[in-house]
Design an enzyme around this catalytic site. Sequence first.
Site, PDB file in Angstrom:
ATOM      1  N   ALA A  71      -9.638   5.285   4.685  1.00 36.58           N
ATOM      2  CA  ALA A  71      -9.529   5.976   5.732  1.00 36.58           C
ATOM      3  C   ALA A  71     -10.489   7.448   5.353  1.00 36.58           C
ATOM      4  O   ALA A  71     -11.461   7.498   4.647  1.00 36.58           O
ATOM      5  CB  ALA A  71      -8.061   7.753   5.181  1.00 36.58           C
ATOM      6  N   GLY A  72     -11.566   7.682   6.871  1.00 36.66           N
ATOM      7  CA  GLY A  72     -12.602   8.535   6.995  1.00 36.66           C
ATOM      8  C   GLY A  72     -13.685   7.478   7.268  1.00 36.66           C
ATOM      9  O   GLY A  72     -14.049   8.384   7.945  1.00 36.66           O
ATOM     10  N   ASN A 128      -9.054   1.108  10.372  1.00 38.52           N
ATOM     11  CA  ASN A 128      -8.442   1.259  11.019  1.00 38.52           C
ATOM     12  C   ASN A 128      -9.141   1.439  12.060  1.00 38.52           C
ATOM     13  O   ASN A 128      -9.423   1.083  13.195  1.00 38.52           O
ATOM     14  CB  ASN A 128      -7.403   1.550  10.412  1.00 38.52           C
ATOM     15  CG  ASN A 128      -5.694   0.990  12.019  1.00 38.52           C
ATOM     16  OD1 ASN A 128      -6.248   0.662  13.177  1.00 38.52           O
ATOM     17  ND2 ASN A 128      -4.640   1.133  11.828  1.00 38.52           N
ATOM     18  N   THR A 129      -9.620   3.204  12.032  1.00 40.27           N
ATOM     19  CA  THR A 129      -9.390   3.770  13.780  1.00 40.27           C
ATOM     20  C   THR A 129     -10.899   3.777  14.300  1.00 40.27           C
ATOM     21  O   THR A 129     -11.454   3.753  14.661  1.00 40.27           O
ATOM     22  CB  THR A 129      -9.553   5.976  13.462  1.00 40.27           C
ATOM     23  OG1 THR A 129      -7.955   5.715  13.171  1.00 40.27           O
ATOM     24  CG2 THR A 129      -9.065   5.987  14.574  1.00 40.27           C
ATOM     25  N   LYS A 141       0.803  -1.606  -0.033  1.00 46.58           N
ATOM     26  CA  LYS A 141       0.370  -0.120  -0.183  1.00 46.58           C
ATOM     27  C   LYS A 141       0.532   1.320   0.009  1.00 46.58           C
ATOM     28  O   LYS A 141       1.814   1.836   0.864  1.00 46.58           O
ATOM     29  CB  LYS A 141      -0.948  -0.246   1.165  1.00 46.58           C
ATOM     30  CG  LYS A 141      -1.652   1.400   1.240  1.00 46.58           C
ATOM     31  CD  LYS A 141      -2.448   1.922   2.440  1.00 46.58           C
ATOM     32  CE  LYS A 141      -2.908   2.785   3.544  1.00 46.58           C
ATOM     33  NZ  LYS A 141      -3.480   3.281   4.104  1.00 46.58           N
TER      34      LYS A 141
END
Lengths: 262, 68
Positions: free
Chosen positions: A192-193, A214-215, A105
Amino acid sequence: MSEPGGDPKPLVIAGNSYRSRLIIGTGKYQSYEQNARALEASGAEIVTVAVRRVNLSDPRQPKLIDFIDPKKVTYLPNTAGCFTGEDAIRTLRLAREAGGWNLVKLEVLGDCKTLYPDMLETLRAAEMLTGDGFQVMVYCNDDPMMAKRLENLGAVAIMPLASPIGSGLGIQSPINIRLIVEEAKVPVIVDAGIGTASDAAIAMELGCDAVISNTGIAEAKDPVTMARAMKHAVEAGRLAYLAGRMAKKRYADPSSPLAGLI
Amino acid sequence: MGVRLTVNGEERSFETALSVRALLTELGLEPAKIAVERNREIVPRSQYDTVAIRDGDRLEIVQFIGGG
């Protein structure tokens, strides 16, 4: 899949098939043990990982590979923290040596505050990496022109952000994501996001091939339960996309027939 | 003759010259799933026994850790 209404196609990235359309991260968890349980709940077959210096003062610290087996789960090394193409390439060459595989990635960041990708450096690095035999999945902005350029350079997956990394703000430009999906011949993976399950479902309903979280999982109060929620959301969104949603209307349309009213 | 190295940005001294594999053993690191870069060039795993580390070499030793 033979069950009625199932997803007939696997996710295919660079010739490899995956049943799960959810990719999870391995950062920000309280422990690798919790990460491993979230992975199991998510059903993911690919995890993103970072490449960092070993800890020389304490070489016996817990290691990711002792909790998540790279023989059973595909490790996708990232270039998080790299701000130039050269840094990214150096990192991924080390990752290839450490892991022995070519699927990576690429993310080249342009700004510490937003972690927005530097697309000129990203394009330059993607070209060098594909020339060096890597199969490159690319974190990028949600610009359909940039996505097309990356695909033309040989990217094996286009990974536009939904909103800034770690923000949990969900999909800010559904139109751009949809435009990228319509033009792409390689998988489009929102990276992301993604803040919660409904964000993942929206990405899949837009026709994305997969989602990275992830987060959104790691910073949930209960990451293992959120991992399962993301799994279901990705599956639900995918099926809704395949099913083709009803047309939107401005006024009500009764579900029960009007004929035969007493 | 002693050698002074920079490993992951830290100065390290060893009494004798050593191979990459010997260095990893000295540092308590398992060769599996790490990568070694010597003076900006990757040392392939197959060459850990044969590549000799020289005085003044700069080494980076990396592994996979959690990330997004």
